[in-house]
Design an enzyme around this catalytic site. Structure first.
Site, short mmCIF file in Angstrom:
data_model
loop_
_atom_site.label_atom_id
_atom_site.label_comp_id
_atom_site.label_asym_id
_atom_site.label_seq_id
_atom_site.Cartn_x
_atom_site.Cartn_y
_atom_site.Cartn_z
N ASP A 27 4.09 -7.22 7.22
CA ASP A 27 3.72 -7.00 5.83
C ASP A 27 5.02 -7.05 5.03
O ASP A 27 6.12 -6.89 5.59
CB ASP A 27 3.03 -5.65 5.71
CG ASP A 27 2.75 -5.27 4.27
OD1 ASP A 27 2.15 -6.09 3.55
OD2 ASP A 27 3.14 -4.17 3.86
N ASP A 56 5.68 -5.65 1.24
CA ASP A 56 6.01 -4.45 0.46
C ASP A 56 5.93 -3.20 1.33
O ASP A 56 4.88 -2.88 1.87
CB ASP A 56 5.03 -4.31 -0.71
CG ASP A 56 5.06 -5.50 -1.65
OD1 ASP A 56 5.93 -5.55 -2.52
OD2 ASP A 56 4.21 -6.40 -1.49
N ASP A 94 2.41 -1.13 6.75
CA ASP A 94 2.48 0.26 6.28
C ASP A 94 1.19 0.72 5.63
O ASP A 94 1.20 1.65 4.82
CB ASP A 94 3.65 0.45 5.32
CG ASP A 94 3.42 -0.22 3.97
OD1 ASP A 94 2.77 -1.30 3.94
OD2 ASP A 94 3.86 0.31 2.94
#
Length: 235
Positions: free
Chosen positions: A12, A14, A171
Protein backbone atom coordinates in the site's frame (compact mmCIF):
# COMPACT_ATOMS: atom_id res chain seq x y z
CA UNK A 1 18.59 -12.81 2.59
CA UNK A 2 16.34 -15.16 0.67
CA UNK A 3 12.64 -14.47 0.15
CA UNK A 4 12.05 -17.55 -2.02
CA UNK A 5 9.51 -18.94 -2.79
CA UNK A 6 7.85 -15.50 -2.83
CA UNK A 7 7.92 -13.74 -6.20
CA UNK A 8 6.78 -10.25 -5.17
CA UNK A 9 6.13 -8.03 -2.17
CA UNK A 10 3.45 -5.43 -2.89
CA UNK A 11 2.83 -2.36 -0.75
CA UNK A 12 0.00 0.00 0.00
CA UNK A 13 1.22 3.58 -0.48
CA UNK A 14 -0.21 6.01 2.10
CA UNK A 15 0.86 5.03 5.60
CA UNK A 16 2.76 1.92 4.47
CA UNK A 17 5.41 2.81 1.90
CA UNK A 18 5.28 6.61 2.25
CA UNK A 19 4.42 9.01 5.04
CA UNK A 20 2.03 11.17 3.01
CA UNK A 21 0.12 12.58 5.98
CA UNK A 22 1.94 15.94 6.09
CA UNK A 23 0.77 16.77 2.56
CA UNK A 24 -2.71 15.25 2.82
CA UNK A 25 -3.27 17.10 6.09
CA UNK A 26 -1.60 20.17 4.62
CA UNK A 27 -4.06 20.20 1.72
CA UNK A 28 -7.13 20.11 3.96
CA UNK A 29 -5.61 22.75 6.23
CA UNK A 30 -5.05 24.95 3.17
CA UNK A 31 -8.77 24.60 2.47
CA UNK A 32 -9.62 25.38 6.09
CA UNK A 33 -7.55 28.58 5.93
CA UNK A 34 -9.40 29.62 2.75
CA UNK A 35 -12.62 29.29 4.76
CA UNK A 36 -11.31 31.31 7.70
CA UNK A 37 -10.78 28.24 9.89
CA UNK A 38 -7.76 27.44 12.04
CA UNK A 39 -5.56 24.55 10.82
CA UNK A 40 -5.99 21.23 12.59
CA UNK A 41 -3.04 19.39 14.20
CA UNK A 42 -1.40 16.69 12.10
CA UNK A 43 -1.96 14.22 14.94
CA UNK A 44 -5.75 14.61 14.55
CA UNK A 45 -5.75 14.31 10.77
CA UNK A 46 -3.14 11.59 10.20
CA UNK A 47 -5.26 8.62 11.39
CA UNK A 48 -7.81 9.42 8.64
CA UNK A 49 -5.24 9.75 5.85
CA UNK A 50 -5.75 6.11 4.87
CA UNK A 51 -9.14 7.23 3.51
CA UNK A 52 -7.58 9.93 1.28
CA UNK A 53 -9.76 12.86 0.28
CA UNK A 54 -12.85 11.34 1.83
CA UNK A 55 -11.12 11.06 5.18
CA UNK A 56 -9.66 14.54 5.02
CA UNK A 57 -12.94 16.19 4.04
CA UNK A 58 -14.83 14.29 6.71
CA UNK A 59 -12.42 15.18 9.49
CA UNK A 60 -11.31 18.61 8.30
CA UNK A 61 -14.54 20.08 6.93
CA UNK A 62 -17.21 17.73 8.29
CA UNK A 63 -18.31 16.84 4.76
CA UNK A 64 -19.73 13.47 3.71
CA UNK A 65 -20.21 12.01 0.20
CA UNK A 66 -23.99 12.47 0.51
CA UNK A 67 -23.67 16.23 1.13
CA UNK A 68 -24.69 18.52 -1.74
CA UNK A 69 -21.38 20.37 -1.88
CA UNK A 70 -19.18 17.30 -1.34
CA UNK A 71 -18.31 16.75 -5.01
CA UNK A 72 -17.14 20.33 -5.48
CA UNK A 73 -15.11 20.21 -2.27
CA UNK A 74 -13.60 16.86 -3.23
CA UNK A 75 -12.43 18.22 -6.60
CA UNK A 76 -10.96 21.24 -4.83
CA UNK A 77 -9.16 19.00 -2.36
CA UNK A 78 -7.64 16.86 -5.14
CA UNK A 79 -6.31 19.93 -6.93
CA UNK A 80 -4.99 21.44 -3.70
CA UNK A 81 -3.28 18.17 -2.82
CA UNK A 82 -1.90 17.75 -6.36
CA UNK A 83 -0.19 21.11 -6.02
CA UNK A 84 1.67 20.14 -2.85
CA UNK A 85 1.78 16.34 -2.68
CA UNK A 86 5.58 16.15 -2.92
CA UNK A 87 6.32 18.99 -0.50
CA UNK A 88 6.70 17.07 2.76
CA UNK A 89 6.00 13.43 1.83
CA UNK A 90 8.84 11.02 2.57
CA UNK A 91 9.54 7.30 2.37
CA UNK A 92 9.46 5.70 5.81
CA UNK A 93 12.90 5.19 7.30
CA UNK A 94 14.39 1.94 6.06
CA UNK A 95 11.93 1.48 3.20
CA UNK A 96 14.35 2.34 0.41
CA UNK A 97 16.85 -0.13 1.80
CA UNK A 98 14.14 -2.76 2.18
CA UNK A 99 12.97 -2.68 -1.45
CA UNK A 100 16.58 -2.73 -2.64
CA UNK A 101 17.26 -5.80 -0.55
CA UNK A 102 14.11 -7.49 -1.83
CA UNK A 103 15.14 -6.84 -5.43
CA UNK A 104 18.67 -8.09 -4.85
CA UNK A 105 17.13 -11.28 -3.45
CA UNK A 106 15.23 -11.78 -6.71
CA UNK A 107 11.85 -10.58 -5.45
CA UNK A 108 9.86 -7.97 -7.37
CA UNK A 109 8.17 -5.13 -5.55
CA UNK A 110 5.28 -2.87 -6.45
CA UNK A 111 2.56 -0.53 -5.22
CA UNK A 112 -1.21 -1.07 -5.00
CA UNK A 113 -3.02 1.95 -3.63
CA UNK A 114 -6.52 3.41 -3.54
CA UNK A 115 -5.02 6.79 -4.45
CA UNK A 116 -6.05 7.59 -8.03
CA UNK A 117 -3.47 6.57 -10.61
CA UNK A 118 -3.07 10.17 -11.84
CA UNK A 119 -1.72 11.05 -8.38
CA UNK A 120 0.07 7.81 -7.51
CA UNK A 121 2.21 7.61 -10.65
CA UNK A 122 3.74 11.11 -10.50
CA UNK A 123 4.21 10.80 -6.74
CA UNK A 124 6.14 7.54 -7.11
CA UNK A 125 8.15 9.01 -9.99
CA UNK A 126 9.09 11.95 -7.78
CA UNK A 127 10.10 9.64 -4.93
CA UNK A 128 12.64 8.00 -7.29
CA UNK A 129 12.99 4.64 -5.59
CA UNK A 130 16.02 2.67 -6.79
CA UNK A 131 15.13 0.16 -8.05
CA UNK A 132 11.78 1.51 -9.26
CA UNK A 133 8.60 -0.46 -8.50
CA UNK A 134 7.60 -3.09 -11.04
CA UNK A 135 4.07 -1.68 -11.04
CA UNK A 136 2.03 1.18 -9.58
CA UNK A 137 -1.68 0.30 -9.44
CA UNK A 138 -4.06 3.11 -8.49
CA UNK A 139 -7.54 2.96 -7.05
CA UNK A 140 -9.01 3.46 -10.50
CA UNK A 141 -6.58 1.31 -12.50
CA UNK A 142 -8.74 -1.81 -12.31
CA UNK A 143 -12.10 -0.03 -12.30
CA UNK A 144 -12.66 -0.90 -8.63
CA UNK A 145 -10.61 -0.21 -5.53
CA UNK A 146 -9.58 -2.26 -2.51
CA UNK A 147 -11.03 -4.20 -0.72
CA UNK A 148 -12.00 -5.69 -4.09
CA UNK A 149 -9.16 -8.01 -5.18
CA UNK A 150 -9.21 -6.77 -8.80
CA UNK A 151 -6.29 -4.33 -8.25
CA UNK A 152 -4.26 -7.18 -6.74
CA UNK A 153 -4.85 -9.39 -9.76
CA UNK A 154 -3.97 -6.52 -12.11
CA UNK A 155 -0.66 -5.97 -10.31
CA UNK A 156 0.21 -9.65 -10.60
CA UNK A 157 -0.72 -9.66 -14.27
CA UNK A 158 1.52 -6.68 -14.99
CA UNK A 159 4.47 -8.12 -13.08
CA UNK A 160 3.89 -11.68 -14.27
CA UNK A 161 3.65 -13.34 -10.87
CA UNK A 162 1.30 -15.74 -9.10
CA UNK A 163 -0.89 -14.07 -6.42
CA UNK A 164 -0.32 -17.08 -4.18
CA UNK A 165 3.40 -16.29 -4.30
CA UNK A 166 2.94 -12.65 -3.26
CA UNK A 167 2.85 -10.75 0.01
CA UNK A 168 0.73 -7.65 0.41
CA UNK A 169 1.69 -5.10 3.06
CA UNK A 170 -0.81 -2.49 4.24
CA UNK A 171 -2.09 -0.34 7.07
CA UNK A 172 -5.85 -0.88 6.80
CA UNK A 173 -8.45 -3.62 6.99
CA UNK A 174 -9.19 -2.96 3.29
CA UNK A 175 -5.60 -3.84 2.44
CA UNK A 176 -5.70 -7.11 4.32
CA UNK A 177 -9.14 -8.02 2.94
CA UNK A 178 -8.02 -7.38 -0.66
CA UNK A 179 -4.82 -9.35 -0.23
CA UNK A 180 -6.57 -12.31 1.37
CA UNK A 181 -9.29 -12.31 -1.30
CA UNK A 182 -6.59 -12.56 -3.97
CA UNK A 183 -4.88 -15.45 -2.17
CA UNK A 184 -1.86 -13.42 -1.05
CA UNK A 185 -0.08 -13.58 2.27
CA UNK A 186 -0.71 -10.37 4.21
CA UNK A 187 1.20 -8.17 6.63
CA UNK A 188 -0.50 -5.43 8.64
CA UNK A 189 1.68 -2.48 9.67
CA UNK A 190 0.90 -0.79 12.97
CA UNK A 191 3.10 2.23 12.15
CA UNK A 192 0.59 3.44 9.53
CA UNK A 193 -2.59 5.49 9.65
CA UNK A 194 -4.82 3.49 11.97
CA UNK A 195 -8.18 5.18 12.77
CA UNK A 196 -9.03 5.55 16.47
CA UNK A 197 -10.64 2.42 17.86
CA UNK A 198 -9.55 0.22 14.95
CA UNK A 199 -7.91 -3.01 16.14
CA UNK A 200 -5.22 -4.08 13.69
CA UNK A 201 -5.20 -7.53 15.23
CA UNK A 202 -8.81 -7.95 14.16
CA UNK A 203 -7.98 -7.60 10.46
CA UNK A 204 -6.86 -11.24 10.20
CA UNK A 205 -3.50 -10.38 8.65
CA UNK A 206 -1.06 -13.28 8.64
CA UNK A 207 1.49 -11.16 10.51
CA UNK A 208 1.36 -7.73 12.21
CA UNK A 209 4.51 -5.60 12.51
CA UNK A 210 5.30 -2.41 14.40
CA UNK A 211 8.15 -1.00 12.29
CA UNK A 212 9.69 -1.19 8.82
CA UNK A 213 12.62 -3.04 10.41
CA UNK A 214 10.19 -5.82 11.37
CA UNK A 215 9.16 -6.50 7.76
CA UNK A 216 12.03 -8.77 6.72
CA UNK A 217 11.67 -11.01 9.78
CA UNK A 218 7.92 -11.10 9.06
CA UNK A 219 8.55 -12.29 5.50
CA UNK A 220 10.80 -15.04 6.85
CA UNK A 221 8.03 -16.03 9.27
CA UNK A 222 5.52 -16.17 6.42
CA UNK A 223 7.80 -18.53 4.51
CA UNK A 224 7.70 -20.90 7.45
CA UNK A 225 3.92 -20.61 7.79
CA UNK A 226 3.06 -21.06 4.12
CA UNK A 227 5.82 -23.15 2.64
CA UNK A 228 7.22 -25.27 5.47
CA UNK A 229 8.31 -28.72 4.39
CA UNK A 230 5.76 -31.43 5.10
CA UNK A 231 6.69 -34.00 7.71
CA UNK A 232 8.46 -37.01 6.33
CA UNK A 233 6.20 -40.03 6.11
CA UNK A 234 7.14 -43.06 8.24
CA UNK A 235 9.50 -45.47 6.49
Amino acid sequence: MSVAPYQAVLFDLDGTLLDTAPDLAGAINDMRRERGLEPMPLAELAPLCSFGGRGMLGKGLDLRPEDDDYSTAYDAFIETYRGRMTRDTRAYDGMRELVRELTEAGCAWGVITNKMEALALPLMTHMAFDPAPACVIGGDSAGVAKPDPAPMYLACERIGVDPARCIYVGDSDRDVAAGRAAGMATIGVAYGYIPPGDDIHGWNADVVVDTVADLLPAIERLKQIRFSTAKTAPQ
